[in-house]
Design a protein around this motif. Structure first.
Motif, short mmCIF file in Angstrom:
data_model
loop_
_atom_site.label_atom_id
_atom_site.label_comp_id
_atom_site.label_asym_id
_atom_site.label_seq_id
_atom_site.Cartn_x
_atom_site.Cartn_y
_atom_site.Cartn_z
N MET A 66 0.81 -1.22 0.00
CA MET A 66 0.00 0.00 0.00
C MET A 66 0.85 1.27 0.00
O MET A 66 0.35 2.34 -0.26
CB MET A 66 -0.92 0.03 1.22
CG MET A 66 -1.95 -1.10 1.27
SD MET A 66 -2.97 -1.26 -0.21
CE MET A 66 -3.76 0.32 -0.29
N LEU A 67 2.13 1.18 0.32
CA LEU A 67 2.96 2.39 0.44
C LEU A 67 3.68 2.75 -0.86
O LEU A 67 4.33 3.80 -0.92
CB LEU A 67 3.99 2.21 1.56
CG LEU A 67 3.43 2.02 2.97
CD1 LEU A 67 4.54 2.08 3.99
CD2 LEU A 67 2.36 3.05 3.28
N ASN A 68 3.59 1.91 -1.87
CA ASN A 68 4.32 2.17 -3.10
C ASN A 68 3.87 3.49 -3.74
O ASN A 68 2.71 3.67 -4.08
CB ASN A 68 4.11 1.02 -4.09
CG ASN A 68 5.08 1.09 -5.25
OD1 ASN A 68 6.24 1.45 -5.06
ND2 ASN A 68 4.62 0.76 -6.44
N GLY A 69 4.83 4.43 -3.86
CA GLY A 69 4.54 5.72 -4.47
C GLY A 69 3.91 6.74 -3.53
O GLY A 69 3.68 7.88 -3.93
N LYS A 70 3.63 6.36 -2.30
CA LYS A 70 3.03 7.30 -1.35
C LYS A 70 4.08 8.29 -0.86
O LYS A 70 5.24 7.94 -0.64
CB LYS A 70 2.43 6.55 -0.16
CG LYS A 70 1.26 5.64 -0.54
CD LYS A 70 0.10 6.43 -1.09
CE LYS A 70 -1.13 5.58 -1.34
NZ LYS A 70 -0.97 4.63 -2.44
N LYS A 71 3.65 9.54 -0.67
CA LYS A 71 4.55 10.62 -0.24
C LYS A 71 4.34 10.88 1.25
O LYS A 71 3.28 11.37 1.64
CB LYS A 71 4.30 11.87 -1.08
CG LYS A 71 4.64 11.66 -2.55
CD LYS A 71 4.25 12.85 -3.40
CE LYS A 71 2.76 12.88 -3.63
NZ LYS A 71 2.35 13.89 -4.63
N ILE A 72 5.35 10.53 2.03
CA ILE A 72 5.23 10.65 3.49
C ILE A 72 6.23 11.67 4.00
O ILE A 72 7.44 11.57 3.76
CB ILE A 72 5.47 9.28 4.17
CG1 ILE A 72 4.41 8.28 3.70
CG2 ILE A 72 5.44 9.42 5.69
CD1 ILE A 72 4.58 6.88 4.23
N LEU A 73 5.70 12.66 4.69
CA LEU A 73 6.54 13.67 5.33
C LEU A 73 6.75 13.24 6.78
O LEU A 73 5.80 13.18 7.56
CB LEU A 73 5.85 15.04 5.27
CG LEU A 73 6.61 16.22 5.86
CD1 LEU A 73 7.96 16.41 5.16
CD2 LEU A 73 5.78 17.49 5.76
N LEU A 74 7.98 12.91 7.12
CA LEU A 74 8.31 12.41 8.45
C LEU A 74 8.86 13.55 9.29
O LEU A 74 9.88 14.15 8.96
CB LEU A 74 9.35 11.29 8.33
CG LEU A 74 9.88 10.69 9.64
CD1 LEU A 74 8.76 10.07 10.44
CD2 LEU A 74 10.98 9.67 9.34
N GLY A 75 8.17 13.85 10.38
CA GLY A 75 8.62 14.87 11.32
C GLY A 75 9.29 14.20 12.51
O GLY A 75 8.71 13.29 13.12
#
Length: 406
Positions: A1-10
């Motif tokens: 499910m995470l393929n290509g997802k854009k995650i901003l990690l703080g």
């Protein structure tokens, strides 16, 4: 499910910041594109270079360090993200989020983003249960911020208890579940549709302590809003005089009078796909509203009323693409009055009930309705819970939208 997802990690400044390296690595391994914002305190625990190497992207720490002159970094990142994940989330960043403080790169980006936000708190057990932190977390939850509950165990401070940031593997599993739910939601019949529901009885002031209203509890409107949400819609609930618990995942606008409700509907109207007018709107209001309590004087009091705007009729004249659903609570000649109202107000569907029948009407948990369109009666439903009825109405509405599958 995470393929290509854009995650901003703080990443914020707690000892659990070292886990951010493993978390970043696991997200990237599963196909996510990760960009990292660190607070100044976080850099005391883990280096920017570590997270830059793992994410394969620049790491951001300073609001004023614009790496690309063509873009404002915190706005660009806020718009870019599919999900903002704060791990670890300290009591400090949680407090800033609740208060709307923007004094560094991360907190400023959090104010600017419209992406979903997920927190993985990490702090001392006494900090986690402190009333201020509990209040802040409750406030954020009410705004739709998601929480990955901290685990229990030995903490870096020496205490044993709840406050340990959840392990990276578990956080990645939660993120996966979130995107899976989003995917499943995108397949629902009202996915991508904007639904506005009005609920409750409006209040028309006479003076600061008295008003005209009615017996509407808002239960039918709340049930319709919940059903629309379950069917994938983006729902706004315009709630008048009601004391029901607020439904999760639904934007609620509180208002009082018929005029306020009309203004609130108009503010949503241009982007609305379905409007369900389940509120019991007062037909009349006091011509003059006293700014002070009216004192008792004499045996009678004459109150002059003037007509309120007919919201449903006004919208029926204005509608273009919108599906308009009205309600009619009657005591006799149900079909006659229902069809007359549907035609006069240019509704697509009219839900009518005889409030004199047992189990129907204001304040009950059930309802007994007939559903009409321009051709006449299309469905006569048995006594149902308002939750069941709300789902049936919204399923019927979804089937009538342009492009709906037969």
């Amino acid at each position: 499910m995470l393929n290509g997802k854009k995650i901003l990690l703080g990443v914020t400044g707690g000892i659990a910041a070292f886990k951010a390296a493993s978390l970043c690595s696991k997200l990237v391994q599963q196909g996510a594109e990760v960009r990292v914002i660190m607070t100044e305190s976080a850099t005391k625990f883990i280096t920017e270079l570590t997270l830059q190497s793992l994410s394969k992207n620049p790491v951001y720490t300073d609001t004023f360090d614009e790496k690309n002159p063509a873009a404002i970094a915190h706005i660009n990142l806020a718009d870019w993200a599919d999900l903002v994940l704060i791990a670890p989330a300290t009591a400090n960043i949680i407090g800033k989020m609740a208060a709307g403080i923007a004094d560094d790169m991360l907190s400023t980006t959090l104010l600017a983003t419209q992406a979903p936000i997920m927190l993985a708190p990490a702090m001392n057990v006494h900090m986690y249960v402190h009333p201020a932190v509990s209040r802040n977390l409750a406030e954020l939850a009410a705004r739709g911020v998601m929480l990955v509950e901290p685990g229990e165990g030995l903490l870096a401070c020496g205490y044993t208890g709840k406050g340990r940031m959840e392990e990276p593997e578990s956080i990645v599993a939660v993120v996966n579940s979130f995107f899976k739910r989003l995917y499943e939601r995108s397949q629902l019949p009202l996915s991508g549709k904007k639904v506005v529901v009005t609920a409750g009885g409006t209040v028309e002031r006479i003076d600061p302590v008295r008003y005209i209203s009615n017996d509407s509890s808002g239960k039918m409107g709340f049930a319709l809003a919940k059903a629309a949400h379950e069917l994938g819609a983006d729902v706004t609930l315009l709630a008048a005089n009601t004391h029901l618990p607020l439904p999760a995942g639904i934007r609620v606008v509180h208002l009082e009078s018929a005029q306020e409700m009309y203004d609130a509907v108009l503010a949503e109207w241009s982007v609305t796909d379905i409007l369900v007018k389940a509120a019991a709107v007062a037909d009349y209001r006091a011509k003059e509203v006293s700014d002070r309590k009216i004192k008792k004087s004499g045996e009678t009091l004459t109150l002059e009323l003037v007509k309120n705007i007919d919201i449903l009729e006004s919208l029926g004249k204005q509608k273009t693409k919108q599906l308009l659903i009205g309600f009619a609570a009657e005591t006799n000649d149900l079909e006659k009055y229902a069809m007359d109202k549907l035609q006069r107000k240019n509704c697509d569907l009219l839900i009518a009930n005889d409030v004199t029948r047992e189990g129907a009407g204001f304040g009950t948990d059930t309802n007994l309705v007939n559903i009409y369109d321009t051709t006449g009666l299309i469905e006569s439903l048995p006594l149902l819970s308002k939750e069941e009825l709300g789902m049936r109405i919204m399923e019927l509405a979804a089937a009538r939208l342009p492009g709906a599958q037969e």
